[in-house]
Design a protein around this motif. Structure first.
Motif: not given
Length: 78
Positions: A4-6, A37-41, A46-49, A69-73
């Motif tokens: 949330k901070l990021l 979106e990457a952080l939320q997903k 992994k989102g930061l990466k 942003v790629p899907d989780e799978k």
């Protein structure tokens, strides 16, 4: 809490800093939207990466374009 901070920092950048800079993003969605979106997903690690890899690609040597942003799978970058 850290996620949330990021996201709050990203939104501050989007609203407070980005409007003062010239438009120069090579990608859609923009790098800041991608990072949010990457952080939320994918969560903080992994989102930061994913966000870091995207910002590294954002330079004159890359043509840009549509890069969602790629899907989780999907794991095309990991």
């Amino acid at each position: 809490m850290c996620k949330k901070l990021l996201i709050l920092f990203i939104r501050f950048y989007q609203l407070g800093i980005s409007p003062l800079l010239p438009k120069s993003c090579r990608f859609y969605p923009s790098c800041s939207c991608y990072a949010e979106e990457a952080l939320q997903k994918h969560g903080i690690f992994k989102g930061l990466k994913l966000a870091t890899l995207r910002v590294i690609k954002c330079g004159p040597w890359h043509p840009g374009g549509y890069d969602p942003v790629p899907d989780e799978k999907e794991n095309p970058r990991c």
